[in-house]
Design an enzyme around this catalytic site. Structure first.
Site, short mmCIF file in Angstrom:
data_model
loop_
_atom_site.label_atom_id
_atom_site.label_comp_id
_atom_site.label_asym_id
_atom_site.label_seq_id
_atom_site.Cartn_x
_atom_site.Cartn_y
_atom_site.Cartn_z
N GLY A 24 0.82 -1.21 0.00
CA GLY A 24 0.00 0.00 0.00
C GLY A 24 0.85 1.26 0.00
O GLY A 24 0.47 2.28 -0.58
N PHE A 40 9.02 -3.68 -5.14
CA PHE A 40 8.00 -4.68 -4.83
C PHE A 40 8.28 -5.31 -3.48
O PHE A 40 9.37 -5.12 -2.90
CB PHE A 40 7.86 -5.74 -5.94
CG PHE A 40 9.08 -6.58 -6.18
CD1 PHE A 40 9.28 -7.77 -5.50
CD2 PHE A 40 10.02 -6.20 -7.13
CE1 PHE A 40 10.40 -8.55 -5.73
CE2 PHE A 40 11.14 -6.98 -7.38
CZ PHE A 40 11.33 -8.15 -6.67
N GLU A 138 11.00 -10.38 10.58
CA GLU A 138 12.21 -9.77 10.02
C GLU A 138 11.88 -9.18 8.65
O GLU A 138 11.32 -9.86 7.79
CB GLU A 138 13.33 -10.79 9.88
CG GLU A 138 14.63 -10.16 9.35
CD GLU A 138 15.74 -11.18 9.14
OE1 GLU A 138 16.66 -11.22 9.96
OE2 GLU A 138 15.67 -11.94 8.15
#
Length: 211
Positions: A24, A40, A138
């Protein structure tokens, strides 16, 4: 450990929720027609066999996995440029939907193997029918070049169990240096690259519009 599905369920939920939230962030940059530092986002929950292997290697008791194993849930945020990593780290520090537990900068201080990436360990609250459960996750932030090298090194590490032959070890270091130089060169022409990408995106949008 019994009931692995029950144990891993909140980790899977955390990964899915965080993927939506972090993707988002990228969409917000695109809506504002500005360069997104996030290329990405991917995520995964560590397979059971990998959890057990690491528990043995690190001497972590199974009843201490939740507090002592930080990467059962993991996300990767890919960036085009090294400078983008700093922007992503700053954005993550500003969020209030999780707590940052630890940061490890393997870019300014890369590992001897040549590995480069920025790691954040966060404590993310998952809402369950039994109440809130805080999960360690993580987040690895790296360029596409860093990720290519790390993916290859990970595969070789699995094959050789960390005991690389000297020639492969040497070539991996040379490849890490090449990836570093690639990142440096791309950073020097980032303005031209970003402008070209904007022009390409606009052309694509115009072609996709109905007559």
């Amino acid at each position: 450990m019994e009931h692995w599905d029950d144990f891993l369920a909140p980790y899977k939920q955390a990964v899915e929720e965080l993927k939506v939230k972090l993707k988002g962030m990228r969409k917000q940059f695109l809506r504002e027609d500005t360069h997104s530092p996030i290329e990405f986002v991917t995520g995964r929950v560590k397979p059971i066999v990998s959890i057990l292997d690491k528990a043995i290697q690190k001497e972590i008791p199974l009843d201490k996995l939740e507090t002592q194993m930080q990467d059962i849930a993991g996300l990767r945020m890919m960036c085009q440029f090294v400078d983008d990593i700093k922007k992503v780290v700053k954005l993550l520090r500003q969020r209030n939907d999780f707590e940052i537990v630890e940061e490890r900068d393997y870019i300014s201080h890369n590992k001897a193997s040549g590995y480069r990436s920025y790691h954040m360990v966060i404590r993310y609250p998952v809402q369950t029918i039994h109440g809130e459960k805080k999960i360690l996750v993580e987040i690895q932030i790296r360029t596409l070049a860093m990720n290519f090298w790390a993916t290859i090194e990970h595969s070789l590490n699995y094959k050789y169990k960390g005991d690389f032959p000297k020639d492969i070890q040497h070539r991996l270091k040379r490849a890490a240096e090449a990836a570093f130089l690639l990142d440096e060169e791309m950073s020097k022409i980032r303005i031209e690259i970003q402008e070209a990408q904007r022009l390409f995106s606009r052309k694509k949008e115009n072609q996709e519009q109905p007559d």
